[in-house]
Design an enzyme around this catalytic site. Structure first.
Site, mmCIF file in Angstrom:
data_model
loop_
_atom_site.group_PDB
_atom_site.id
_atom_site.type_symbol
_atom_site.label_atom_id
_atom_site.label_comp_id
_atom_site.label_asym_id
_atom_site.label_seq_id
_atom_site.Cartn_x
_atom_site.Cartn_y
_atom_site.Cartn_z
ATOM 1 N N ASP A 884 0.830 -1.205 0.000
ATOM 2 C CA ASP A 884 0.000 0.000 0.000
ATOM 3 C C ASP A 884 0.864 1.255 0.000
ATOM 4 O O ASP A 884 1.877 1.326 0.702
ATOM 5 C CB ASP A 884 -0.919 0.043 1.222
ATOM 6 C CG ASP A 884 -1.894 -1.128 1.245
ATOM 7 O OD1 ASP A 884 -2.028 -1.781 0.197
ATOM 8 O OD2 ASP A 884 -2.492 -1.393 2.292
ATOM 9 N N LYS A 956 -7.184 10.839 9.691
ATOM 10 C CA LYS A 956 -6.615 10.124 8.550
ATOM 11 C C LYS A 956 -7.341 10.443 7.247
ATOM 12 O O LYS A 956 -6.711 10.807 6.241
ATOM 13 C CB LYS A 956 -6.640 8.615 8.808
ATOM 14 C CG LYS A 956 -6.101 7.811 7.627
ATOM 15 C CD LYS A 956 -6.098 6.317 7.918
ATOM 16 C CE LYS A 956 -5.595 5.539 6.695
ATOM 17 N NZ LYS A 956 -5.568 4.082 6.938
ATOM 18 N N ASP A 1144 -4.410 2.507 -5.020
ATOM 19 C CA ASP A 1144 -3.005 2.632 -4.618
ATOM 20 C C ASP A 1144 -2.583 1.481 -3.712
ATOM 21 O O ASP A 1144 -1.602 1.596 -2.980
ATOM 22 C CB ASP A 1144 -2.753 3.973 -3.928
ATOM 23 C CG ASP A 1144 -3.583 4.142 -2.665
ATOM 24 O OD1 ASP A 1144 -4.510 3.346 -2.444
ATOM 25 O OD2 ASP A 1144 -3.320 5.092 -1.896
#
Length: 1332
Positions: A884, A956, A1144
């Protein structure tokens, strides 16, 4: 016989020189098989580290540049796809019609398509066709397949439906054929053209059983000569779909062979003989016994001598079979490199018989219950299926009556109607007749059931969305039937000999795709797209009929009498609700239906286009050909944007998107299986009805808040109670929606147990790839990912076992330590891991405390199985292991801007431990909160409430989406959700606390990533200017309103209407990205349910400049991460690595993580070594060359100041500066230099026809521009001020008059690129935590 196209392809490929592909370095030492068992926990904890470098960490001897082909490909000049800007809705031109078909024309095409189907109304289709031949001659929409369809229709009318009037139809056919051959209408004949004419000769020629002497058909000699002159293979003619029987095709071969002999065409005779031999080959699948073929007697030769007394045994032969011929020719024509053998039988059966199977299953369930005499509701659990069967029977009968009534009503002349132009009188029966009523019924039911809970509507759906979806489903099924009808062979996935990034490899890929596309188009009948309005019309009839007949029986207890009461109620009902202050029509499910959806099996509501595939998806050979075998799907997901569709279509035609199609093929060809061990646990949890790890409970467990006694007297108490009640109601609705969602996943997983399956992919408009099946795929939630594993296994090896352990630590949430610490974390928790794998529900349930519990459970089971195997390193593992990115958007920004500080925060730099930008920002926010408490600011109340509670998880999502353009409102919503999930902050305090925290978070992020902000500002400014620009050839219309108008506002309004320019750019792989944001323009359409407002993609409005600007930075970054993913997928395929991605997050087998990690880094370095921003700037200058920006538009809002800060200055004289109010910020007054700004003497008197020819105006359009760079970096540009959205009429007339008629070249206004920092992107090669 190989066709001409395939012969050329063969010769081209044969001339290629084989080029060795680069191979990854193999630095890892092969492990030796251990002599002792290592399955004991004590031994298994001992880490084994190879001494050599991991693949992605370069050894000192390794060359600095690994893949020169990819580097060279990305540094090339990107081929642009450039189309004209769409015209406003009150203007038209031939060029605009060429690229963007308007809705009325699209409706006419759809009418022709529907009327020709099964010869429903050929005269009406002919009338429309003749009109288009006169008005749209030479237009691309008037393609050869459309002309051929009419040839076939005229022939069939003469043969069957109107045989008494055959002469008229055959004369029409001959006239149309002569028009094609003559070339006047710019339509080229195809194999289907000549096959249809040969069929007409066989039926009505001089030698036919029913000759028509009045029609002068071209002779077979003439037809054959024309076929050869047009370089069309005779094999393709005799195998064409025009021949519907083997007898007709065999007769055509005989006829052409005889004429070929007469003409001395020996090559044609040989080709036809070969075709006949192919067609006579025995196919064991075509009703042929295994031991012997089906034979038939040969025709008896009357001249053959037979001896007296002997009985002649009839000679036998294999009969000619047209399907055999087509199959062989398809394989030979493309040299078996494009078409495979028949391996898709199960997938074809699945797509062909979905509705039939659903009907049979519903009928069987209902009949079974009736036969058993079951009346107890507890025993009749699958009530949903019984209801659906009952609805289907009623709706089918209702549709037969409705369609008959509509057909009768349409026979009435429009002239006798009160309002013949009304859309309600549009003839719709032809479209309803495309699909049989029994299938229409099931399509309607399944689509409505599928849509429940969509669009934020609990237990229902938006009315407009339902009508469009049902209409689109009918359209898709009709097109799928057309595909199935012709039994087209499916292209295979090509294997390249030259790699994807070499010139030879790219050309080979293009030629293969073109050959496959041409074959499939020639074999497929012409069909037309439907407009949005047409879909609504069809959908409204079907949904209305369903709501009229669908009922359920509800039973309840009368509270007064205590007796049981039974009542029949509608299964669906229409109502209104308010969303964001707007009244919205919705279709809701009856409560008992909604409850049944959450608990009963949903197999009947799943269409194949919503399911994985049993074979590899059809390769993408065009913008709308790929994925499922029969169900039509587009390679890009368009949302009300014809412009996007047109760009992709032309890019595909130009060969600019070969690697994009190839990347989708790579992603779709990854095999998957259901993880049976995890599935068993999920099913047990589901059937228990309890909540566990995001599997929602059958009954919502939260208690409804009690109404306080002082509810009516205390406003504050009342407000708190209502807020908590709203949260409870929303939570209950969400639980029900989640339950339905999980139900879909479990049903699909159960259906595919034991099968290898594939997930076809397509793109969103930014180039990001998504699986087409929406319910169960690896991009889904943790449950979906936990249920999936790769369809092929590979031995772990030493490094693979280590990566499997690291993967487990990552899934648990221990992902911010270094790799050794993560591996040790697993060693320390081996007992818990074994317990989780062996007793997932009866044990300690350690896995349930993980961040991703279901994936964690799957990994626990995989790791235990490996450690318990005789040789863990040889264990065949099929579990996907992830790599990741660290806030991937910020990684791209840091690389674009050379930002060393940002690069360090997102792990682009070399570090001993992974950096955690989310924790860093959370720490910065905590410090800011403490400062507010110490200073006693007015926000101290919220600061004290939040102190010590700002965790990494809280900020986040906001940090991650900041680079994607998240606004304050979006950040507040994200943080509010996280605060509610903590459960330690009162519900009523979450919103104000989130407002305070969002401000602090955004401020801290801005201070940390200054380079990202500078690039965002540049992208934002470019988009603002582009969206205000007008093409040079539209200036005449833009200025025409000056004549005879007293106010400048009227002309400014016309200029505003001419602002149709979208932001368009090209990814490094050649994919054109078109931002679809335009001002909302909807059409009103009245249905019996409600008046619906729908947007018309074929009628674009002017662009929404604010949305174009705010969305461009995130969309551009998304297009970059999509490019990086595609490059990685292609390179992994080159190296034979299994690959899957979630944007991603890149997945492969544990044993090949090192190889994939090397590829990830190499592709990222290659991408960002290609001067991405410089190329974007160059593309803007070329794409928008000649576009003008009105000075009157630049003066609004904050744009003048922003341009000045960015470094753009326009040189004017002091006198001119006085006459340019409102734009002084970016003017540079300099009387010593020549000014390029010229002002028209009387802008309001400019003639429309002479604007572009007026020399004075040409001078006013040119502005000399110089640039300076500010010494200090500027902050982010604020969002567009409200003044920019105010109507021009409200602006100051004097200012508008002063700026009227003055334009600046767009390319001269584009600001300079921000200064790039010193970070070297090649450093990433040494960063072990870049992707980890």
């Amino acid at each position: 016989m190989i066709t001409r196209t395939s012969r050329q392809l063969e010769s081209t490929v044969a001339s290629y020189s084989r080029q060795a592909l680069p191979r990854p370095a193999r630095n890892l030492r092969p492990y030796s098989k251990p002599s002792n068992r290592v399955n004991a926990p004590a031994l298994a904890t001992a880490p084994a580290h190879p001494q050599s470098y991991p693949n992605f960490m370069p050894s000192p001897e390794k060359a600095e540049e690994y893949n020169p082909e990819m580097q060279g490909f990305l540094r090339r000049r990107i081929p642009y796809t450039v189309l004209p800007t769409p015209l406003p809705d009150d203007r038209a031109s031939a060029s605009n019609d060429y690229y963007f078909t308007d809705s009325p024309t699209q409706d006419l095409l759809a009418i022709m398509d529907a009327c020709l189907h099964n010869l429903y109304d050929v005269p009406r289709a002919k009338q429309v066709f003749e009109r288009l031949r006169r008005t749209r001659r030479g237009d691309p929409i008037m393609e050869s397949r459309l002309y051929n369809l009419f040839l076939d229709a005229y022939l069939e009318m003469a043969s069957t439906k109107e045989s008494d009037n055959k002469v008229v139809w055959l004369e029409d056919m001959l006239e149309l054929y002569n028009a094609i051959i003559g070339g006047v209408e710019k339509v080229a004949p195809t194999a289907n053209t000549y096959a249809t004419m040969l069929l007409a000769w066989l039926r009505f020629g001089p030698d036919s059983p029913t000759p028509v002497d009045d029609v002068p058909f071209p002779t077979v000699h003439t037809l054959l000569t024309d076929i050869l002159e047009h370089n069309i293979s005779v094999s393709s003619v005799v195998s064409d779909r025009a021949f519907k029987t083997s007898e007709d095709a065999s007769a055509a071969i005989t006829l052409l062979s005889r004429v070929s002999v007469e003409l001395g065409k020996t090559a044609v005779v040989h080709e036809l003989g070969l075709a006949e031999a192919m067609g006579s080959t025995v196919d064991p699948l075509e009703n042929v016994p295994e031991v012997a073929p089906v034979l038939r007697p040969k025709p008896v030769d009357s001249n053959a001598e037979v001896k007296e007394g002997e009985i002649a045994e009839p000679a036998m032969e294999v009969p000619f079979n047209l399907s055999n011929l087509r199959k062989h020719l398809a394989q030979v024509a493309l040299a078996r490199r494009v078409l495979p053998e028949d391996v898709a039988s199960r997938q074809k059966l699945l797509e062909e018989s979905v509705y039939e199977v659903a009907v049979e299953r519903l009928k069987y369930q209902a009949d079974l219950m009736d036969q058993l005499g079951v009346s107890d509701k507890g025993l009749r659990r699958p009530e949903l299926q019984r209801w659906m069967w009952d609805w289907h029977q009623k709706l089918e009968e209702r549709l037969r009556v409705e369609m008959k009534d509509i057909h009768q009503a349409e026979k009435q002349p429009l002239s006798k109607l009160k309002n013949p132009d009304s859309s309600t009188h549009t003839r719709i029966s032809a479209f309803l007749s495309l699909i049989k009523p029994e299938k229409l019924s099931l399509i309607t039911i399944l689509e409505i059931m599928r849509l429940q809970g969509s669009g934020g509507i609990a237990d229902g759906m938006k009315t407009a969305r339902a009508l469009i979806a049902v209409g689109r489903a009918v359209e898709n099924e009709y097109k799928a039937e057309m595909c199935r009808k012709n039994d087209i062979q499916v292209p295979s996935h090509p294997r390249l000999d030259h790699g994807y990034f070499t010139h030879l490899g790219y050309r080979d890929l293009y030629q293969r795709r073109v050959a496959a596309r041409k074959y499939m188009e020639d074999a497929e009948e012409w069909t037309s797209e439907w407009t949005q309005l047409l879909r609504v019309r069809v959908g409204s009839i079907l949904v209305e009929c369903l709501m009229d007949v669908a009922t359920v029986t509800r039973t309840g207890i009368n509270k007064r009498t205590g007796q049981e009461v039974t009542e029949e109620q509608p299964a669906f009902f229409h109502t209104y609700e308010y969303q964001r202050g707007q009244k919205l029509g919705v279709i809701r499910l009856n409560t008992v239906v909604a409850e049944a959806v959450a608990k009963d099996t949903l197999r009947e509501a799943l269409h194949p286009r919503h399911l994985p595939m049993l074979v590899k998806p059809k390769p993408w050979v065009n913008h709308d050909q790929g994925g499922y075998l029969f169900n039509k799907t587009s390679a890009m997901r368009f949302k009300d944007s014809q412009e996007q569709q047109s760009y992709l279509r032309h890019a595909a035609a130009l060969g600019n998107v070969e690697l994009v199609f190839a990347g989708l093929d790579v992603l779709g060809s990854t095999p998957w299986q259901i993880n049976r061990q995890v599935f068993d646990v999920v099913l047990e949890v589901w059937n228990s009805g309890k909540r566990l790890c995001k599997v929602p409970p059958a009954v919502y467990e939260e208690q409804e808040p009690e109404k306080p006694a002082n509810f009516s007297t205390e406003p504050q108490v009342r407000s708190v109670y209502l807020q908590r009640l709203k949260a409870y109601t929303q939570g209950k609705a969400n639980n029900h929606s989640d339950r339905c969602n999980v139900n879909y996943k479990i049903e699909i997983a159960r259906a595919f147990l034991g099968d290898t399956m594939y997930l076809p992919h397509n793109l969103d408009f930014r180039g990001r790839a998504y699986p087409i099946p929406p319910h169960l795929n690896h991009i889904g939630d943790d449950l979906s990912r936990g249920l999936l594993k790769f369809g092929e296994a590979k031995p772990l090896g030493v490094r693979g076992l280590r990566w499997l352990k690291i993967h487990l630590a990552n899934l648990y949430g221990f992902d911010k330590a270094n790799f050794d610490e993560r591996e040790n974390f697993v060693h320390e928790h081996l007992a818990e891991i074994y317990d989780s794998a062996e007793k997932p529900l009866e044990g300690k349930r350690w896995w349930t405390t993980a961040d991703d519990p279901w994936q964690c459970l799957a990994t626990c089971m995989e790791l235990r199985a490996a450690l318990e195997s005789p040789d863990p390193h040889a264990f065949m593992s099929s579990l996907p292991v992830h790599q990741d990115g660290t806030c991937n958007g910020l990684q791209h920004y840091a690389a674009l801007g050379g930002d060393a500080q940002g690069a360090q925060q997102v792990n682009l730099s070399v570090t001993d431990r992974p950096s955690d930008v989310y924790t860093f920002v959370a720490t910065m926010v905590e410090k800011a909160i403490l400062e507010d408490i110490e200073k006693g600011k007015k926000e101290a109340q919220w600061a004290r409430l939040l102190s010590g509670k700002v965790s990494r998880k809280v900020v986040k999502q906001t940090v991650m989406t900041t680079v994607y353009g998240v606004t304050f409102i979006g950040a507040r919503e994200q943080i509010e959700k996280q605060l509610k999930d903590r459960k330690d902050i009162p519900e009523e305090d979450c919103w104000p606390a989130a407002s305070y925290l969002a401000q602090k978070t955004l401020a801290c992020i801005g201070d940390l990533f200054t380079s990202a902000k500078d690039i965002q500002n540049w992208l934002n400014l470019c988009a603002r200017l582009i969206s205000k620009a007008i093409p040079e050839d539209r200036l005449s219309d833009a200025l025409a309103t000056y004549k005879g108008r007293g106010k400048a506002a009227s002309s400014a309004n016309r200029i505003k209407k001419e602002q149709m320019t979208s932001v368009v750019w090209t990814t490094p792989l050649g994919l054109p990205i078109v931002q679809p944001y335009r001002k909302t323009k909807r059409k009103q359409f009245a249905t019996s349910l409600q008046t619906v407002f729908i947007s018309d993609p074929n009628n674009p409005a002017e662009v929404n400049s604010v949305k174009q600007a705010s969305a461009f930075p995130p969309n551009f970054i998304h297009s970059l991460d999509a490019t990086h993913m595609m490059l990685t997928a292609l390179e992994c395929r080159t190296r034979d690595l299994t690959f899957a991605s979630v944007h991603d997050s890149y997945w492969t087998h544990a044993s090949t993580i090192d190889d994939m990690s090397e590829v990830i880094r190499e592709t990222f370095i290659a991408l960002h070594s290609s001067d991405v921003l410089v190329k974007l700037q160059e593309e803007f200058k070329e794409r928008y060359k000649g576009y003008k920006v009105p000075l009157g538009n630049i003066r609004l809002g904050s744009l003048p100041k922003a341009l000045a800060k960015a470094g753009t200055k326009v040189v004017v004289s002091s006198e001119q500066s006085q006459a340019l109010p409102g734009v002084g910020e970016f003017l540079s007054v300099d009387d010593t230099r020549e000014s390029a700004l010229k002002v028209a003497t009387d802008a309001t008197s400019v003639e429309p026809d002479t604007v572009l020819d007026n020399p004075a105006l040409d001078k006013t359009a040119r502005v000399r521009v110089t640039r300076y760079r500010p010494n200090q970096p500027e902050g982010a540009i604020a969002e567009e001020e409200a003044a920019e959205e105010v109507e021009v009429e409200e602006a100051d007339d004097a200012v508008q008059n002063a700026l009227a008629g003055k334009f600046v070249d767009l390319v001269d206004l584009l600001p300079p690129l921000p200064e790039k920092g010193g970070f070297e992107v090649k450093t990433i090669k040494n960063s072990q935590y870049f992707f980890s």
